[in-house]
Design a protein around this motif. Structure first.
Motif, PDB file in Angstrom:
ATOM      1  N   UNK A   1     -14.176   8.849  -0.842  1.00 18.06           N
ATOM      2  CA  UNK A   1     -14.262   8.716  -2.299  1.00 18.06           C
ATOM      3  C   UNK A   1     -12.936   8.581  -3.024  1.00 18.06           C
ATOM      4  N   UNK A   2     -11.868   9.113  -2.427  1.00 15.79           N
ATOM      5  CA  UNK A   2     -10.580   9.137  -3.152  1.00 15.79           C
ATOM      6  C   UNK A   2      -9.445   9.220  -2.148  1.00 15.79           C
ATOM      7  N   UNK A   3      -8.344   8.553  -2.484  1.00 17.02           N
ATOM      8  CA  UNK A   3      -7.174   8.569  -1.606  1.00 17.02           C
ATOM      9  C   UNK A   3      -5.943   8.912  -2.439  1.00 17.02           C
ATOM     10  N   UNK A   4      -5.218   9.930  -1.969  1.00 14.04           N
ATOM     11  CA  UNK A   4      -3.989  10.357  -2.658  1.00 14.04           C
ATOM     12  C   UNK A   4      -2.796   9.641  -2.034  1.00 14.04           C
ATOM     13  N   UNK A   5      -1.821   9.249  -2.850  1.00 15.21           N
ATOM     14  CA  UNK A   5      -0.684   8.445  -2.393  1.00 15.21           C
ATOM     15  C   UNK A   5       0.424   8.516  -3.437  1.00 15.21           C
ATOM     16  N   UNK A   6       1.707   8.405  -3.142  1.00 10.97           N
ATOM     17  CA  UNK A   6       2.337   8.057  -1.858  1.00 10.97           C
ATOM     18  C   UNK A   6       2.804   9.279  -1.061  1.00 10.97           C
TER      19      UNK A   6
ATOM     20  N   UNK B   1      10.522   5.870  -5.774  1.00  5.42           N
ATOM     21  CA  UNK B   1      10.811   5.167  -7.038  1.00  5.42           C
ATOM     22  C   UNK B   1       9.979   3.891  -7.034  1.00  5.42           C
ATOM     23  N   UNK B   2       8.924   3.917  -7.814  1.00  2.00           N
ATOM     24  CA  UNK B   2       7.865   2.913  -7.699  1.00  2.00           C
ATOM     25  C   UNK B   2       8.352   1.491  -7.916  1.00  2.00           C
ATOM     26  N   UNK B   3       9.434   1.337  -8.712  1.00  4.34           N
ATOM     27  CA  UNK B   3       9.890  -0.038  -8.972  1.00  4.34           C
ATOM     28  C   UNK B   3      10.491  -0.681  -7.710  1.00  4.34           C
TER      29      UNK B   3
ATOM     30  N   UNK C   1       3.423  -0.975  -1.632  1.00  5.11           N
ATOM     31  CA  UNK C   1       3.732  -0.346  -2.928  1.00  5.11           C
ATOM     32  C   UNK C   1       2.489  -0.273  -3.789  1.00  5.11           C
ATOM     33  N   UNK C   2       2.696  -0.254  -5.088  1.00  7.23           N
ATOM     34  CA  UNK C   2       1.583  -0.031  -6.026  1.00  7.23           C
ATOM     35  C   UNK C   2       0.454  -1.053  -5.858  1.00  7.23           C
ATOM     36  N   UNK C   3       0.826  -2.348  -5.789  1.00  8.40           N
ATOM     37  CA  UNK C   3      -0.223  -3.380  -5.691  1.00  8.40           C
ATOM     38  C   UNK C   3      -1.012  -3.238  -4.394  1.00  8.40           C
ATOM     39  N   UNK C   4      -0.291  -2.946  -3.317  1.00 10.86           N
ATOM     40  CA  UNK C   4      -0.960  -2.836  -2.016  1.00 10.86           C
ATOM     41  C   UNK C   4      -1.867  -1.606  -1.997  1.00 10.86           C
ATOM     42  N   UNK C   5      -1.426  -0.519  -2.658  1.00  9.05           N
ATOM     43  CA  UNK C   5      -2.257   0.688  -2.672  1.00  9.05           C
ATOM     44  C   UNK C   5      -3.563   0.441  -3.445  1.00  9.05           C
TER      45      UNK C   5
ATOM     46  N   UNK D   1      10.328  15.623  -9.013  1.00  3.26           N
ATOM     47  CA  UNK D   1      11.496  16.262  -8.394  1.00  3.26           C
ATOM     48  C   UNK D   1      12.777  15.471  -8.562  1.00  3.26           C
ATOM     49  N   UNK D   2      12.726  14.151  -8.316  1.00  2.00           N
ATOM     50  CA  UNK D   2      13.967  13.370  -8.400  1.00  2.00           C
ATOM     51  C   UNK D   2      13.816  12.165  -9.304  1.00  2.00           C
ATOM     52  N   UNK D   3      12.681  12.063  -9.976  1.00  8.69           N
ATOM     53  CA  UNK D   3      12.460  10.927 -10.868  1.00  8.69           C
ATOM     54  C   UNK D   3      12.638  11.349 -12.324  1.00  8.69           C
ATOM     55  N   UNK D   4      12.562  10.367 -13.203  1.00 11.03           N
ATOM     56  CA  UNK D   4      12.729  10.678 -14.626  1.00 11.03           C
ATOM     57  C   UNK D   4      11.373  10.588 -15.329  1.00 11.03           C
ATOM     58  N   UNK D   5      11.346  11.141 -16.527  1.00 10.43           N
ATOM     59  CA  UNK D   5      10.136  11.041 -17.335  1.00 10.43           C
ATOM     60  C   UNK D   5       9.852   9.572 -17.644  1.00 10.43           C
ATOM     61  N   UNK D   6      10.915   8.848 -17.955  1.00  6.24           N
ATOM     62  CA  UNK D   6      10.737   7.425 -18.288  1.00  6.24           C
ATOM     63  C   UNK D   6      10.102   6.668 -17.118  1.00  6.24           C
ATOM     64  N   UNK D   7      10.571   6.989 -15.917  1.00  2.70           N
ATOM     65  CA  UNK D   7      10.063   6.295 -14.730  1.00  2.70           C
ATOM     66  C   UNK D   7       8.556   6.541 -14.554  1.00  2.70           C
ATOM     67  N   UNK D   8       8.142   7.789 -14.733  1.00  3.21           N
ATOM     68  CA  UNK D   8       6.718   8.092 -14.554  1.00  3.21           C
ATOM     69  C   UNK D   8       5.895   7.489 -15.696  1.00  3.21           C
TER      70      UNK D   8
END
Ligand code: AHR
Length: 489
Positions: free
Chosen positions: A65-70, A79-81, A108-112, A130-137
């Motif tokens: 029903x659901x898959x958690x990633x990454x 860093x998703x970009x 990455x995102x499209x493949x997931x 942990x190591x990303x920024x608010x802007x990034x998320x």
């Protein structure tokens, strides 16, 4: 042969069983994503857009029903970009948590989302706190879900996806008490409040935001979260618990004695205490169950298979793991009033995996078959069932029989495990307030050490079984070391 009475009252409802309780977890770890799920479009292994067709079919069969990633720990360094756009130009990075190998970001995102679409499951994204920024998320959420004119929506379109995806489940960090930043709970609670503020509901999308919760019995973490997190901003709090009696010597997945078996079972049964006690804390702050408990990492964790990369966490999977999975899922069903999701770690080739792959071969583990036996609980109404029981080991909490029951569309599903390695169990069950007259059963059983490998992939498999039903009196005999599903309609 030992005899046990059981009583199921179909009127006595516990709660709705969210399908997400039967969820899974896929991390950029070892051979989970690469090889296990994603082989690339040019691979000779049959695939659709780079995703193996055999695993998609296997996942569909159990209604995954659901898959958690990454991740996992990987999520807080992701860093998703780096994982969008032309694959030739995607940045390569070090996977510092898992073997120090090169991560080429080709998945990455499209493949997931493509994977989730092929399987027909909900995506669950774990964001980087942990190591990303608010802007990034915030931008990731915009990229995935905004249907309009904006920098991230334009970028998504340039990368070939015109329409946004639907994203319900968003984790704000992972294990932020550990690999996700070594934060104190008070500090993380404030970080959570900030990060989630900028994760918006765009274009009719409605985020179910999940805060990092405790590790095992860290009740203080839950207390601090419940005290500091606002119900409007938090729909779930996670819990991670691995069934490891001794982290300095996790033992072999296949070479173990009866004492090791009972020790793992008693460790797994601690989940019941954890669910009860975290629920008690949550009940004090949230008596109406507006915040769910999300057990988004659980399962058996052994030493890796000899000769494999220690950072890849590849382990075999025996009937012992099937028994552990069966009793865990029965516990989640029984706690479904508060537990809204659970994700076994992990879906392919890592820890207590559903399936294992070797080149183009794929096999289903005993754990996979338990999810197959239990799939009809998804979206059912859990009902109370009382089973007489017996403890298998002095000084350890190992009930011989594990059970749960649910009703959906006029069909009752009863799942049972006999944890004894020596004794058959005759179950005589009175079913009240339920009009069913037809009964059928399926079984998974074998020697506790039995497992499937690539030469003999069907050593452990589900078979049809027999149960009888006369005037609401159900009778079924469970062989030692077995998991049985009884269906009454
Ligand atoms: O599942 C393996 C690891 O276990 C995950 O990355 C982490 O969240 C947990 O400690």
């Amino acid at each position: 042969m030992k005899k046990f009475s059981m009583l199921i009252n179909a009127k006595d409802k516990i709660a709705h069983i969210n399908p997400e309780i039967y969820g899974h977890f896929s991390e950029h770890l070892g051979r989970c994503i690469y090889e296990g799920i994603y082989v690339g479009e040019d691979s000779p292994i049959p695939n659709v857009n780079g995703i193996r067709t055999d695993i998609v079919e296997a996942f569909k069969n159990i209604k995954l029903p659901i898959l958690r990633w990454p991740g996992g720990c990987f999520a807080d360094e992701y860093h998703w970009k780096d994982g969008i756009g032309d694959k030739k130009n995607r940045k390569k990075m070090i996977n510092t948590n898992w073997g120090g190998v090169v991560e080429d970001n080709s998945f990455g995102t499209h493949e997931f989302f493509e994977l989730c679409e092929q399987v027909g499951c909900e995506p669950y994204i774990a964001g980087n706190v942990g190591s990303g920024t608010i802007q990034e998320l915030a931008e990731w959420v915009e990229y995935m879900t905004f249907d309009g004119v904006s920098p991230m929506a334009e970028l998504r379109k340039e990368n070939g996806r015109e329409k946004p995806w639907k994203l319900k489940y968003l984790g704000i960090g992972n294990e932020n008490w550990g690999c996700g930043g070594n934060m104190r709970p008070e500090y993380y609670a404030d970080e959570y409040r900030r990060y989630q503020s900028f994760c918006k509901n765009y274009s009719g999308n409605n985020l179910f935001k999940i805060a990092c919760g405790p590790s095992g019995d860290d009740y203080n973490w839950t207390e601090v979260m419940m005290k500091n997190l606002n119900k409007d901003q938090t729909k779930g709090i996670s819990l991670h618990f691995y069934y490891v009696p001794d982290w300095s010597d996790k033992g072999s997945a296949t070479q173990f004695n009866e004492e090791d078996y009972l020790t793992i079972l008693s460790t797994a049964n601690r989940m019941d205490t954890l669910l009860t006690r975290h629920t008690e804390i949550m009940n004090r702050y949230d008596p109406n169950n507006e915040i769910g408990l999300v057990v988004d990492e659980w399962g058996c964790w052994y030493e890796v298979e000899p000769g494999t990369n220690p950072g890849f966490l590849y382990q075999q999977n025996t009937m012992r793991d099937a028994i552990v999975a069966a009793l865990s899922l029965n516990m989640f069903n029984r706690h479904s009033k508060r537990v809204v999701m659970a994700n076994l770690a992990q879906v392919v080739n890592v820890l207590q995996a559903l399936v294992l792959t070797s080149g183009e071969q794929m096999l289903k583990t005993p754990t996979y078959h338990v999810f197959d036996l239990y799939k009809e609980h998804q979206d059912g109404e859990a009902v109370y069932c009382y089973t007489e029981n017996e403890n298998l080991c002095e000084g350890k909490d190992v009930p011989m029989i594990s059970s749960s029951a649910s009703v959906k569309d006029g069909v009752m599903t009863i799942t049972l495990a006999n944890c004894s390695l020596t004794d058959e169990a005759e179950i005589n069950c009175d079913i009240c307030h339920f009009a069913g007259t037809e009964v059928s059963a399926r079984i998974l059983t074998g020697d506790v050490h039995a497992y499937n490998d690539f030469d003999t992939p069907e050593t452990v498999k589900i078979e049809e079984y027999t149960a009888t039903l006369v005037d609401g009196a159900l009778s079924v005999t469970l062989p030692p070391c077995s998991v049985v599903t009884v269906t009454v309609k």
